[in-house]
Scaffold this motif. Structure first.
Motif, PDB file in Angstrom:
ATOM      1  N   LEU A   1       0.827  -1.210   0.000  1.00 12.35           N
ATOM      2  CA  LEU A   1       0.000   0.000   0.000  1.00 12.35           C
ATOM      3  C   LEU A   1       0.860   1.259   0.000  1.00 12.35           C
ATOM      4  O   LEU A   1       0.559   2.237  -0.693  1.00 12.35           O
ATOM      5  CB  LEU A   1      -0.927   0.003   1.219  1.00 12.35           C
ATOM      6  CG  LEU A   1      -2.040  -1.046   1.220  1.00 12.35           C
ATOM      7  CD1 LEU A   1      -2.841  -0.961   2.512  1.00 12.35           C
ATOM      8  CD2 LEU A   1      -2.950  -0.880   0.018  1.00 12.35           C
ATOM      9  N   PHE A   2       1.947   1.227   0.770  1.00  9.12           N
ATOM     10  CA  PHE A   2       2.845   2.375   0.801  1.00  9.12           C
ATOM     11  C   PHE A   2       3.502   2.579  -0.563  1.00  9.12           C
ATOM     12  O   PHE A   2       3.628   3.713  -1.045  1.00  9.12           O
ATOM     13  CB  PHE A   2       3.921   2.177   1.873  1.00  9.12           C
ATOM     14  CG  PHE A   2       4.897   3.318   1.953  1.00  9.12           C
ATOM     15  CD1 PHE A   2       4.530   4.535   2.511  1.00  9.12           C
ATOM     16  CD2 PHE A   2       6.192   3.183   1.449  1.00  9.12           C
ATOM     17  CE1 PHE A   2       5.430   5.596   2.578  1.00  9.12           C
ATOM     18  CE2 PHE A   2       7.093   4.228   1.513  1.00  9.12           C
ATOM     19  CZ  PHE A   2       6.711   5.442   2.077  1.00  9.12           C
TER      20      PHE A   2
ATOM     21  N   ASN B   1       1.662   6.586  -6.893  1.00 15.95           N
ATOM     22  CA  ASN B   1       0.568   7.461  -7.325  1.00 15.95           C
ATOM     23  C   ASN B   1       0.741   8.892  -6.826  1.00 15.95           C
ATOM     24  O   ASN B   1      -0.240   9.628  -6.701  1.00 15.95           O
ATOM     25  CB  ASN B   1      -0.777   6.904  -6.846  1.00 15.95           C
ATOM     26  CG  ASN B   1      -1.227   5.687  -7.625  1.00 15.95           C
ATOM     27  OD1 ASN B   1      -1.756   5.791  -8.726  1.00 15.95           O
ATOM     28  ND2 ASN B   1      -0.981   4.513  -7.057  1.00 15.95           N
ATOM     29  N   ARG B   2       1.993   9.261  -6.543  1.00 17.71           N
ATOM     30  CA  ARG B   2       2.342  10.631  -6.147  1.00 17.71           C
ATOM     31  C   ARG B   2       1.561  11.069  -4.911  1.00 17.71           C
ATOM     32  O   ARG B   2       1.004  12.155  -4.842  1.00 17.71           O
ATOM     33  CB  ARG B   2       2.118  11.599  -7.305  1.00 17.71           C
ATOM     34  CG  ARG B   2       2.979  11.256  -8.528  1.00 17.71           C
ATOM     35  CD  ARG B   2       2.717  12.212  -9.683  1.00 17.71           C
ATOM     36  NE  ARG B   2       3.542  11.842 -10.837  1.00 17.71           N
ATOM     37  CZ  ARG B   2       3.517  12.486 -12.005  1.00 17.71           C
ATOM     38  NH1 ARG B   2       2.699  13.522 -12.167  1.00 17.71           N
ATOM     39  NH2 ARG B   2       4.288  12.093 -13.001  1.00 17.71           N
ATOM     40  N   PHE B   3       1.519  10.143  -3.946  1.00 15.18           N
ATOM     41  CA  PHE B   3       0.927  10.424  -2.635  1.00 15.18           C
ATOM     42  C   PHE B   3      -0.558  10.780  -2.737  1.00 15.18           C
ATOM     43  O   PHE B   3      -1.052  11.597  -1.968  1.00 15.18           O
ATOM     44  CB  PHE B   3       1.707  11.534  -1.924  1.00 15.18           C
ATOM     45  CG  PHE B   3       3.181  11.249  -1.839  1.00 15.18           C
ATOM     46  CD1 PHE B   3       3.673  10.343  -0.914  1.00 15.18           C
ATOM     47  CD2 PHE B   3       4.072  11.846  -2.716  1.00 15.18           C
ATOM     48  CE1 PHE B   3       5.028  10.055  -0.840  1.00 15.18           C
ATOM     49  CE2 PHE B   3       5.435  11.568  -2.659  1.00 15.18           C
ATOM     50  CZ  PHE B   3       5.910  10.665  -1.709  1.00 15.18           C
TER      51      PHE B   3
END
Length: 277
Positions: free
Chosen positions: A191-192, A198-200
Motif C-alpha cells: 500500500l505504501f 501514485n504521487r501520494f
C-alpha cells in the motif's frame, strides 16, 4: 459468459496442476516437514497445535496443515495428498487473476494475465509442490485486490469502500493464519508503494486501514486466543520470537543478498515479470 470463462480456466488449471503430483517423492525440506505436521495432526487428533516428531513446531500457524490434513483424509497419507492442496490453490489463483483483469478492464485482459501466468515456470512449479507459499500468496493477492477495489468503488460508484476493507482484512487474516504476521507487513508495504507510485494520492482512508487491521486481528485470533488459553503464552511467544528472528536473520536454509529475491522473481516469474516491467 463469465461462467464459461471460469469453467475453462478450471479445466485448464486441472490439466496443468493435478496430474503426476505424486510421481516424485517429497524432496524439499519444507515439503517433508509440512507433510509430516499434517500427518501428525491426523495421528494425534490435535488440530490446534502444529507438531513435528510430536514436539511443538512454532515456526508456522496451522492453516495450511489443516488443509493438508483434509487432503490426506481424502487421498491417504502420500505424496499426492501433500501436494494436492496447492494444485487447487493454483486453479483458484488463475480464477482470481482472471477476475482481477476482467474487473479492471475486460475479459481479454483477464485471459492475457491467466495465460502469461500459466507460462511462468516458478508459479507453475509451486502449484505442484507441498509448500505453504502458494496459499499464502493467494490470500495476499486477494487482500491487496480488495484494497484496489476500494479505489475503484469510491471513484466510480461513489461508495464507502467499507465492504472491501472488511474483505481485505478477512483475506490477510487468513494469510496470517497461513504464514504469520509477515502478511500484514507485506500488505502495508504494498500500500505504501502504491501511495508513492501514485504521487501520494490514494483514496484509501485511515478508517479503511483501521477496519482492515481490526478484521485481520479478529480472524487471526481464531487460532491465537484459543491456543494461548489452552497451552499458555509460551508457545505464542516462541512463535512471535521466531517471526522476528526470521525478519532479521537467515533461517531454515533460506538466505542470500537483498537483491536475490528480485532476481528470483524476475527469472522465475518470466514472462509475467517482463510484461510487468
Amino acid at each position: 459468459m463469465n461462467l464459461r470463462n471460469y469453467l475453462l480456466i478450471i479445466i485448464l488449471g486441472a490439466v496443468l496442476f493435478l496430474p503426476l503430483l505424486g510421481a516424485v517423492h517429497l524432496f524439499d525440506w519444507d515439503e517433508i516437514n509440512f507433510a509430516e505436521s499434517a500427518r501428525e495432526m491426523i495421528s494425534t487428533g490435535n488440530y490446534s497445535r502444529v507438531q513435528i516428531d510430536y514436539h511443538p513446531f512454532w515456526e508456522k500457524p496451522p492453516m495450511f496443515f489443516w488443509i493438508q490434513s483434509l487432503s490426506m483424509m481424502l487421498w491417504g497419507v502420500n505424496d499426492y495428498a501433500a501436494r494436492f492442496p496447492n494444485a487447487i490453490v493454483g486453479i483458484l489463483t488463475l480464477c482470481m487473476i482472471f477476475h482481477a483483469g476482467n474487473s479492471w478492464k475486460d475479459e481479454r485482459l483477464g485471459w492475457m494475465w491467466v495465460l502469461i501466468y500459466c507460462g511462468s515456470w516458478l508459479p507453475h512449479f509451486y502449484f505442484k509442490s507441498g509448500i505453504i507459499d502458494p496459499l499464502f500468496n493467494l490470500f495476499i493477492f486477494m487482500g491487496i485486490f480488495q484494497f484496489a477495489k476500494i479505489e475503484l468503488v469510491m471513484r466510480e460508484r461513489r461508495e464507502s469502500g467499507i465492504t472491501e476493507a472488511i474483505l481485505a482484512g478477512l483475506c490477510i487474516g487468513l494469510a496470517v493464519l497461513t504464514k504469520g504476521p509477515v502478511a500484514i507487513l507485506l500488505t502495508l508495504l504494498t500500500l505504501f508503494g502504491a501511495y508513492v507510485f501514485n504521487r501520494f494520492q490514494l483514496l484509501i482512508r485511515i478508517s479503511h486501514l483501521i477496519i482492515f487491521l481490526c478484521v485481520t486481528l479478529a480472524v487471526s485470533a481464531i487460532w491465537f486466543i484459543p491456543e494461548t488459553i489452552q497451552h499458555g503464552w509460551w508457545y505464542i511467544q516462541t512463535f512471535i520470537d521466531y517471526q522476528i528472528r526470521l525478519l532479521q536473520t537467515e533461517d531454515s536454509g533460506h538466505g542470500g543478498p537483498f537483491y536475490y529475491h528480485f532476481i528470483v522473481v524476475f527469472l522465475g516469474c518470466f514472462p509475467a515479470s517482463f510484461f510487468l516491467l
